[in-house]
Design a protein around this motif. Sequence first.
Motif, mmCIF file in Angstrom:
data_model
loop_
_atom_site.group_PDB
_atom_site.id
_atom_site.type_symbol
_atom_site.label_atom_id
_atom_site.label_comp_id
_atom_site.label_asym_id
_atom_site.label_seq_id
_atom_site.Cartn_x
_atom_site.Cartn_y
_atom_site.Cartn_z
ATOM 1 N N TYR B 65 0.835 -1.205 0.000
ATOM 2 C CA TYR B 65 0.000 0.000 0.000
ATOM 3 C C TYR B 65 0.866 1.251 0.000
ATOM 4 C CZ TYR B 65 -3.157 3.699 1.337
ATOM 5 O OH TYR B 65 -3.865 4.879 1.361
ATOM 6 N N ARG B 68 2.430 2.261 -3.415
ATOM 7 C CA ARG B 68 1.440 2.821 -4.327
ATOM 8 C C ARG B 68 1.000 4.217 -3.854
ATOM 9 N NH1 ARG B 68 -0.380 4.668 -8.583
ATOM 10 N NH2 ARG B 68 -2.624 4.693 -8.922
ATOM 11 N N ASP B 69 0.809 4.343 -2.538
ATOM 12 C CA ASP B 69 0.293 5.588 -1.985
ATOM 13 C C ASP B 69 1.290 6.732 -2.157
ATOM 14 O OD1 ASP B 69 -1.706 7.049 -0.617
ATOM 15 O OD2 ASP B 69 -0.602 6.860 1.267
ATOM 16 N N ARG B 72 1.360 7.963 -5.658
ATOM 17 C CA ARG B 72 0.145 8.737 -5.913
ATOM 18 C C ARG B 72 0.238 10.115 -5.267
ATOM 19 N NH1 ARG B 72 -4.510 4.844 -3.859
ATOM 20 N NH2 ARG B 72 -3.705 5.662 -1.904
ATOM 21 N N LEU B 73 0.765 10.179 -4.029
ATOM 22 C CA LEU B 73 0.896 11.463 -3.328
ATOM 23 C C LEU B 73 1.892 12.368 -4.048
ATOM 24 C CD1 LEU B 73 0.921 10.181 0.353
ATOM 25 C CD2 LEU B 73 -0.725 11.822 -0.587
ATOM 26 N N LYS B 76 0.246 13.825 -6.999
ATOM 27 C CA LYS B 76 -0.700 14.873 -6.580
ATOM 28 C C LYS B 76 0.009 16.201 -6.308
ATOM 29 C CE LYS B 76 -3.359 16.073 -2.421
ATOM 30 N NZ LYS B 76 -3.874 15.603 -1.125
ATOM 31 N N ASP B 187 -0.215 13.505 6.103
ATOM 32 C CA ASP B 187 -1.594 13.939 5.798
ATOM 33 C C ASP B 187 -2.178 14.815 6.897
ATOM 34 O OD1 ASP B 187 -1.444 11.529 7.214
ATOM 35 O OD2 ASP B 187 -2.384 10.386 5.597
ATOM 36 N N ARG B 188 -1.411 15.071 7.954
ATOM 37 C CA ARG B 188 -1.941 15.898 9.045
ATOM 38 C C ARG B 188 -1.212 17.234 9.155
ATOM 39 N NH1 ARG B 188 -4.746 12.760 12.441
ATOM 40 N NH2 ARG B 188 -5.617 14.713 13.198
#
Lengths: 202, 202
Positions: B65, B68-69, B72-73, B76, B187-188
């Motif tokens: 995970y 892949r993440d 992707r990030l 983005k 992400d925070r």
Amino acid sequence: MATSLEFWFDFASTYSHVGALRIEEECRAAGVLLVWKPFLLGPLFTAQQGIKDSPFNVQPVKGRYMWRDVERLCAKHDFPWRRPTVFPRNSILAARVACAGEGQPWLGDFIRGVFLANFAEDRDISDPSMLSKLLKGLGVDPEPVLERAVTAENKAKLRANTEQAEALGIFGAPNCVIGGELFFGQDRISDAIAWALADART
Amino acid sequence: MATSLEFWFDFASTYSHVGALRIEEECRAAGVLLVWKPFLLGPLFTAQQGIKDSPFNVQPVKGRYMWRDVERLCAKHDFPWRRPTVFPRNSILAARVACAGEGQPWLGDFIRGVFLANFAEDRDISDPSMLSKLLKGLGVDPEPVLERAVTAENKAKLRANTEQAEALGIFGAPNCVIGGELFFGQDRISDAIAWALADART
């Protein structure tokens, strides 16, 4: 083409509470179709990590952070929150009811009601009478739903969801899945919705 | 009162890459003072989880995970990304250089340069000649910095950071810390900046 977002959750999961209370509204605002996907984390934790408890209990440093973080997230979103006296609670019956309620207009309210019972009212979500009262409060006749929940067919549905979760590469909750693309964590809901919208344009 | 945000990171950490490339700009835009806090995840993973490797290697489902993440990030945020051939890389020398560069005007560029070397150029960040070239490229005379990096005093500084990370309840990277309040994960960052601004008003 219109696209849909699957929300994979476990009623025992604190971060699923934070996600479940807002996912329907966020999908509606974005014009994305929401599909609720109840599953059980327990079998995944056992298969993947060899543990029989929540990782937040097994690893206290992560547990301490999680309790503080969820409290803070609920304050941010203005969601009710009370740290439950039992964690994790047995979520299997509630998950079976959610499976039995697939496609029903009351499903979203039922799901949010179970999360609030667990994480705002500190109630036992494995108690059939609690679930029965919750359904009644939503104007649903509880008996046929609770009976359907424990049929072999419906139990198999929840087992199939849990197996599908594992096949998708899920290892925690909540998750958003769009056409097999997995986003783990309540903090990735907006990324997942953006993905769903981009997916719909292609 | 003005407030500051500590960014706790490890050069070996993929999610630290995603956070480190944007934290300075986000803090500057918000008017929050950024304090870089290099530390080592390895001793924490060993102490807390009894493992001698990245949890992403120990638990393959989480590793799959993550790769892949992060890809992707980076897409983005429009950050360079190439999956490194070695993971996790030894980050101790680079972290010591970052400790030795505390308060220096080149520190942010050096940190981003090390992350790009590891996660965009697939280079060995434990190689002194690589770090030397990176410093030179920033207009810094590398010799005195690399010498200071390996003094007993500077080594102790990195050890103290790692001990302080553990005392703060850190168990992964990156983290934002504001007056002891811990936010885990890239992400925070926006939640952490909002917290820092609210903190500054009180």
